[in-house]
Design a protein around this motif. Structure first.
Motif, short mmCIF file in Angstrom:
data_model
loop_
_atom_site.label_atom_id
_atom_site.label_comp_id
_atom_site.label_asym_id
_atom_site.label_seq_id
_atom_site.Cartn_x
_atom_site.Cartn_y
_atom_site.Cartn_z
N GLU A 37 0.84 -1.21 0.00
CA GLU A 37 0.00 0.00 0.00
C GLU A 37 0.87 1.25 0.00
O GLU A 37 2.01 1.22 0.47
N ALA A 38 0.30 2.34 -0.48
CA ALA A 38 0.96 3.64 -0.41
C ALA A 38 -0.10 4.70 -0.13
O ALA A 38 -1.20 4.65 -0.68
N ASP A 39 0.22 5.61 0.78
CA ASP A 39 -0.70 6.66 1.17
C ASP A 39 -0.20 7.99 0.62
O ASP A 39 0.81 8.52 1.11
N LEU A 40 -0.86 8.49 -0.40
CA LEU A 40 -0.50 9.75 -1.03
C LEU A 40 -1.67 10.72 -0.91
O LEU A 40 -2.82 10.29 -0.78
N PRO A 41 -1.39 12.02 -0.97
CA PRO A 41 -2.50 12.99 -0.92
C PRO A 41 -3.36 12.89 -2.18
O PRO A 41 -2.93 12.34 -3.20
N GLU A 42 -4.56 13.45 -2.10
CA GLU A 42 -5.46 13.44 -3.26
C GLU A 42 -4.94 14.31 -4.39
O GLU A 42 -5.25 14.07 -5.57
N GLU A 51 4.87 14.01 2.72
CA GLU A 51 5.31 12.73 3.27
C GLU A 51 4.47 11.64 2.62
O GLU A 51 3.25 11.69 2.63
N ILE A 52 5.15 10.65 2.04
CA ILE A 52 4.47 9.53 1.41
C ILE A 52 4.72 8.29 2.27
O ILE A 52 5.87 7.88 2.46
N LYS A 53 3.64 7.73 2.81
CA LYS A 53 3.73 6.55 3.66
C LYS A 53 3.54 5.30 2.81
O LYS A 53 2.66 5.25 1.95
N LYS A 55 3.49 0.93 2.94
CA LYS A 55 3.47 -0.33 3.68
C LYS A 55 4.12 -1.39 2.81
O LYS A 55 3.85 -1.48 1.61
N TYR A 56 4.99 -2.19 3.43
CA TYR A 56 5.72 -3.21 2.70
C TYR A 56 5.81 -4.47 3.55
O TYR A 56 5.52 -4.46 4.75
N ALA A 57 6.21 -5.57 2.92
CA ALA A 57 6.33 -6.86 3.60
C ALA A 57 7.80 -7.26 3.68
O ALA A 57 8.47 -7.38 2.66
N ALA A 58 8.28 -7.47 4.91
CA ALA A 58 9.62 -8.04 5.11
C ALA A 58 9.42 -9.56 5.13
O ALA A 58 8.54 -10.06 5.83
N PRO A 59 10.21 -10.32 4.36
CA PRO A 59 9.96 -11.76 4.22
C PRO A 59 10.27 -12.60 5.46
O PRO A 59 9.88 -13.76 5.52
N ASP A 60 10.96 -12.02 6.44
CA ASP A 60 11.29 -12.75 7.67
C ASP A 60 11.65 -11.76 8.77
O ASP A 60 11.69 -10.55 8.55
N GLY A 61 11.92 -12.29 9.96
CA GLY A 61 12.22 -11.45 11.10
C GLY A 61 13.59 -10.81 11.09
O GLY A 61 13.90 -9.98 11.95
N CYS A 62 14.44 -11.17 10.14
CA CYS A 62 15.81 -10.63 10.07
C CYS A 62 16.01 -9.64 8.92
O CYS A 62 17.12 -9.20 8.69
N THR A 63 14.97 -9.34 8.18
CA THR A 63 15.09 -8.38 7.09
C THR A 63 14.61 -7.02 7.59
O THR A 63 13.49 -6.89 8.08
N ARG A 99 5.31 -3.86 7.63
CA ARG A 99 5.82 -2.65 8.27
C ARG A 99 5.47 -1.43 7.42
O ARG A 99 5.06 -1.55 6.27
N GLU A 100 5.70 -0.24 8.01
CA GLU A 100 5.43 1.01 7.30
C GLU A 100 6.62 1.94 7.46
O GLU A 100 7.20 2.06 8.54
N GLU A 101 6.99 2.60 6.39
CA GLU A 101 8.03 3.64 6.37
C GLU A 101 7.52 4.77 5.50
O GLU A 101 6.49 4.62 4.82
N SER A 102 8.23 5.87 5.49
CA SER A 102 7.81 6.99 4.65
C SER A 102 9.02 7.70 4.07
O SER A 102 10.15 7.53 4.54
#
Length: 137
Positions: A37-42, A51-53, A55-63, A99-102
């Protein structure tokens, strides 16, 4: 005076060599992380920073997240890839972690922007993207 510069240069070189030395044998792998997912303004306004938020998937607990690779493909087209790193010498839980980053994005063109967020590859090995267009006010 030249002797002083030579001494300073040698000291700086010695310090940088020691501080960058890493002899612990860790093997680090960098990989693209799938964006869900990505959260961008209209809409965007020229000259503003947003700020662009993501969401991404880390494939395991060590990534772990390292950075975003934002590539300008055309005047207002951006491909965005989340980059992660993993220590291959560690034993990890094989559970996908969401997780989420921006990142910050400054609008410098008075045209609509198209963001293409990397979501992985299809069965033919072609990149798949989540595409979001943001108009300019």
């Amino acid at each position: 005076m030249k002797k002083m510069y030579a001494v300073i240069l040698l000291v700086a070189l010695a310090i940088s060599t020691v501080s960058c030395s890493k002899d612990d044998g860790d093997t680090i792998e960098f990989k693209a992380l799938q964006i869900s997912e990505a959260d961008l303004p209209e809409s965007f306004s020229l000259g503003n920073t947003y700020e662009i938020k993501v969401k991404y998937a880390a494939p395991d607990g060590c990534t772990y997240f390292e950075t975003f690779d934002v590539v300008q493909k055309d005047t207002t087209i951006r491909e965005v890839v989340a980059i992660g790193s993993r220590n291959l010498d560690l034993q990890c839980d094989q559970v996908v972690v969401n997780r989420e980053e921006s990142f910050l994005f400054k609008v410098v063109h008075n045209q609509d922007y198209l963001f293409k967020f990397w979501q992985g590859q299809n069965t033919d090995g072609e990149a798949q993207f989540l595409e979001i267009e943001v108009p300019i006010e």
